[in-house]
Design an enzyme around this catalytic site. Structure first.
Site, short mmCIF file in Angstrom:
data_model
loop_
_atom_site.label_atom_id
_atom_site.label_comp_id
_atom_site.label_asym_id
_atom_site.label_seq_id
_atom_site.Cartn_x
_atom_site.Cartn_y
_atom_site.Cartn_z
N ARG A 73 0.83 -1.21 0.00
CA ARG A 73 0.00 0.00 0.00
C ARG A 73 0.86 1.26 0.00
O ARG A 73 0.53 2.26 -0.63
CB ARG A 73 -0.92 -0.05 1.23
CG ARG A 73 -1.93 1.08 1.27
CD ARG A 73 -3.00 0.79 2.31
NE ARG A 73 -3.95 1.88 2.41
CZ ARG A 73 -4.24 2.53 3.53
NH1 ARG A 73 -3.66 2.18 4.67
NH2 ARG A 73 -5.12 3.51 3.54
N HIS A 77 0.46 4.42 -2.48
CA HIS A 77 0.22 5.79 -2.01
C HIS A 77 1.38 6.71 -2.38
O HIS A 77 1.19 7.92 -2.53
CB HIS A 77 -0.02 5.79 -0.49
CG HIS A 77 -1.39 5.33 -0.12
ND1 HIS A 77 -2.14 5.91 0.88
CD2 HIS A 77 -2.18 4.35 -0.64
CE1 HIS A 77 -3.32 5.29 0.98
NE2 HIS A 77 -3.36 4.33 0.07
N VAL A 81 0.81 10.13 -5.45
CA VAL A 81 0.97 11.52 -5.01
C VAL A 81 2.35 12.01 -5.44
O VAL A 81 3.37 11.55 -4.92
CB VAL A 81 0.81 11.63 -3.47
CG1 VAL A 81 0.87 13.09 -3.03
CG2 VAL A 81 -0.51 11.00 -3.02
N GLY A 83 4.01 11.24 -7.98
CA GLY A 83 4.80 10.19 -8.61
C GLY A 83 5.53 9.32 -7.61
O GLY A 83 5.56 9.61 -6.41
N ASP A 85 8.19 8.72 -5.83
CA ASP A 85 9.40 9.47 -5.47
C ASP A 85 9.70 9.42 -3.97
O ASP A 85 10.44 10.27 -3.47
CB ASP A 85 9.26 10.94 -5.92
CG ASP A 85 8.20 11.68 -5.12
OD1 ASP A 85 7.39 11.01 -4.43
OD2 ASP A 85 8.18 12.92 -5.17
N GLU A 96 2.82 14.25 3.58
CA GLU A 96 1.76 13.33 3.13
C GLU A 96 1.29 12.40 4.24
O GLU A 96 0.12 12.07 4.34
CB GLU A 96 2.25 12.50 1.93
CG GLU A 96 2.38 13.30 0.66
CD GLU A 96 3.11 12.52 -0.43
OE1 GLU A 96 2.99 11.29 -0.51
OE2 GLU A 96 3.82 13.18 -1.22
N ASN A 102 -3.70 8.64 4.74
CA ASN A 102 -2.45 7.95 5.04
C ASN A 102 -2.31 7.57 6.51
O ASN A 102 -1.27 7.06 6.93
CB ASN A 102 -1.25 8.82 4.64
CG ASN A 102 -1.05 8.84 3.13
OD1 ASN A 102 -1.50 7.93 2.43
ND2 ASN A 102 -0.38 9.86 2.62
N HIS A 200 -6.14 -5.88 -2.57
CA HIS A 200 -6.91 -6.05 -1.34
C HIS A 200 -7.14 -7.52 -1.03
O HIS A 200 -7.95 -7.86 -0.18
CB HIS A 200 -8.23 -5.29 -1.43
CG HIS A 200 -8.05 -3.80 -1.44
ND1 HIS A 200 -9.06 -2.91 -1.73
CD2 HIS A 200 -6.95 -3.04 -1.18
CE1 HIS A 200 -8.58 -1.67 -1.65
NE2 HIS A 200 -7.31 -1.72 -1.34
N THR A 248 -8.89 -14.79 2.82
CA THR A 248 -7.54 -15.35 3.03
C THR A 248 -6.55 -14.18 3.06
O THR A 248 -5.80 -13.95 2.11
CB THR A 248 -7.18 -16.33 1.88
OG1 THR A 248 -7.43 -15.66 0.62
CG2 THR A 248 -7.99 -17.60 1.93
C1 HEM Z 1 -9.05 1.29 -6.13
C2 HEM Z 1 -8.87 2.25 -5.25
C3 HEM Z 1 -8.43 1.99 -3.84
C4 HEM Z 1 -9.04 2.44 -2.72
C5 HEM Z 1 -10.28 3.29 -2.63
C6 HEM Z 1 -8.28 1.91 -1.61
C7 HEM Z 1 -8.57 2.17 -0.29
C8 HEM Z 1 -8.03 1.46 0.77
C9 HEM Z 1 -8.44 1.60 2.12
C10 HEM Z 1 -9.45 2.60 2.64
C11 HEM Z 1 -7.77 0.66 2.84
C12 HEM Z 1 -7.93 0.37 4.33
C13 HEM Z 1 -7.17 1.37 5.15
C14 HEM Z 1 -7.50 1.22 6.63
O1 HEM Z 1 -8.68 1.23 6.96
O2 HEM Z 1 -6.55 1.10 7.44
C15 HEM Z 1 -6.90 -0.04 1.95
C16 HEM Z 1 -6.04 -1.04 2.32
C17 HEM Z 1 -5.11 -1.58 1.48
N1 HEM Z 1 -4.87 -1.21 0.17
FE1 HEM Z 1 -6.09 -0.07 -0.96
N2 HEM Z 1 -7.25 1.16 -2.08
C18 HEM Z 1 -7.29 1.19 -3.44
C19 HEM Z 1 -6.37 0.60 -4.29
C20 HEM Z 1 -5.23 -0.04 -3.87
C21 HEM Z 1 -4.11 -0.39 -4.70
C22 HEM Z 1 -3.99 -0.01 -6.17
C23 HEM Z 1 -3.22 -1.05 -3.92
C24 HEM Z 1 -1.88 -1.60 -4.27
C25 HEM Z 1 -1.45 -1.83 -5.48
C26 HEM Z 1 -3.80 -1.16 -2.60
C27 HEM Z 1 -3.26 -1.84 -1.55
C28 HEM Z 1 -3.85 -1.95 -0.31
C29 HEM Z 1 -3.41 -2.88 0.71
C30 HEM Z 1 -2.35 -3.94 0.55
C31 HEM Z 1 -4.20 -2.64 1.83
C32 HEM Z 1 -4.07 -3.30 3.21
C33 HEM Z 1 -3.13 -2.43 4.03
C34 HEM Z 1 -2.81 -2.97 5.41
O3 HEM Z 1 -3.24 -4.07 5.77
O4 HEM Z 1 -2.08 -2.26 6.12
N3 HEM Z 1 -4.99 -0.50 -2.61
N4 HEM Z 1 -7.07 0.47 0.70
#
Ligand code: HEM
Length: 325
Positions: A73, A77, A81, A83, A85, A96, A102, A200, A248
């Site tokens: 993640r 992120h 934002v 690029g 970097d 950020e 974040n 996810h 999972t």
């Molecule tokens: C499609 C748009 C996306 C939205 C709206 C989004 C939003 C979110 C949100 C809100 C969370 C939970 C944060 C929390 O409650 O602590 C999350 C978790 C996560 N996101 Fe996304 N995300 C998106 C796309 C992506 C992309 C493109 C990636 C990576 C390539 C990604 C990787 C992850 C991962 C791995 C988690 C779990 C993080 C953790 O367990 O600490 N997400 N995302």
């Protein structure tokens, strides 16, 4: 899994998706993005760089299995934002990191550990932005996913601004049109967005990320069992519960899509991928075919890693990932 894939109605849509995928396999993303980056970038200047970074990831995973989703993640992120970097790593009162989207980022200490070892071995050579890209790839491999040859050569940015993170990071309350728009601004397609959402498959969400589905009005598309589950951990006044994004959560598999098809998408932005007719066929396709999705995921991660990369005077190799030189 109740997906009724053999109904006559679904077939044309699936064929369309397959045709799109074949086209994307032929037109590799790098052909569209220019390619200032390359695999093996540190082969001469810091030959052990990838091993050092993997060792830091292994150490991080021993401390906390949330390291893998955390760094994956972080890279996303970072790239969205200003690029890719390393700007997401910078400390400061308005950096950020301080932006609400974040607030739950994790895995920073692994980046620090890798950087410290790299600086001891080959000082001033490996950028923090590249460390993030390698860690994201290793995170996928270490949770059972398919790796990719990371293209490196990014420089680290010198600024980090919370307001830009607020503007660029997609929100879990977004509908499909908003998700597509958010990714389009970074040169990524609707299909890229669907494929990358499969990240996810690992990790978790906090209450704040599901609260808008529960209060003040419950999302009518949320099944009662799932609503009850979310509400029990997240009362209206807020709570500290976390929810696995997938059934999972430690395995990099395509169960995320199967969950979404079955109405078990945890966040709104997950569930809409099946609920919206424009993204449903590809979401359904990914739920069935693990290997094609895994392959495309690795391709689109390479593409995401090229967003607004800094070169020459635009950047530097930071000595410490948390502060500019
Ligand atoms: C499609 C748009 C996306 C939205 C709206 C989004 C939003 C979110 C949100 C809100 C969370 C939970 C944060 C929390 O409650 O602590 C999350 C978790 C996560 N996101 Fe996304 N995300 C998106 C796309 C992506 C992309 C493109 C990636 C990576 C390539 C990604 C990787 C992850 C991962 C791995 C988690 C779990 C993080 C953790 O367990 O600490 N997400 N995302």
């Amino acid at each position: 899994m109740e997906m009724r894939l053999h109904s006559k109605k679904r077939k044309p849509a699936l064929w369309t998706v397959m045709a799109m995928m074949i086209a994307q396999l032929i037109f590799h993303p790098r052909m569209c993005t220019g390619g200032a980056l390359r695999p093996g970038y540190y082969a001469q200047t810091c030959p052990n760089a990838e091993n050092i970074i993997r060792a830091a990831m292994e150490w991080g995973m021993q401390q906390d299995s949330g390291t893998a989703p955390g760094v994956l993640r972080l890279h996303f992120h970072d790239c969205f934002v200003d690029g890719c970097d390393g700007s997401v790593l910078l400390e400061g009162p308005t950096s950020e990191k301080t932006a609400p989207p974040n607030s739950s980022l994790r895995g920073f200490e692994v980046i620090d550990a890798a950087k410290a070892e790299l600086e001891a071995t080959c000082p001033g050579v490996v950028s923090c932005a590249d460390i993030l890209a390698y860690c994201a790839r290793d995170a996928v491999i270490m949770t059972g996913g398919l790796g990719w040859p990371v293209e490196a050569g990014r420089l680290d940015g010198r600024s980090s601004d919370a307001s830009r993170a607020n503007a660029e990071i997609p929100d879990p309350s977004f509908n499909v049109a908003q998700l597509i728009d958010s990714f389009a601004r970074k040169g990524l397609t609707r299909s890229d967005m669907i494929v990358l959402s499969g990240a996810h498959t690992i990790g978790r969400a906090n209450c704040k990320s599901v609260a808008t589905r529960l209060y003040p009005v419950q999302d009518p598309r949320l099944s009662e069992p799932l609503a009850a589950e979310l509400k029990s951990g997240c009362p209206q006044q807020g709570g500290s519960a976390t929810f696995n994004l997938d059934s999972t959560p430690d395995r990099f598999d395509n169960n995320y899509y199967a969950n979404v098809v079955n109405g078990r998408g945890i966040m709104n932005s997950d569930q809409v991928l099946f609920d919206d007719p424009s993204t449903r066929p590809e979401t359904t396709f990914n739920a069935v075919g693990s290997a094609p999705w895994a392959f495309r995921f690795s391709q689109i991660m390479l593409k995401m890693g090229t967003i607004d990369v800094k070169t020459g005077p635009q950047g530097e190799i930071r000595r410490n990932c948390r502060s500019v030189n």
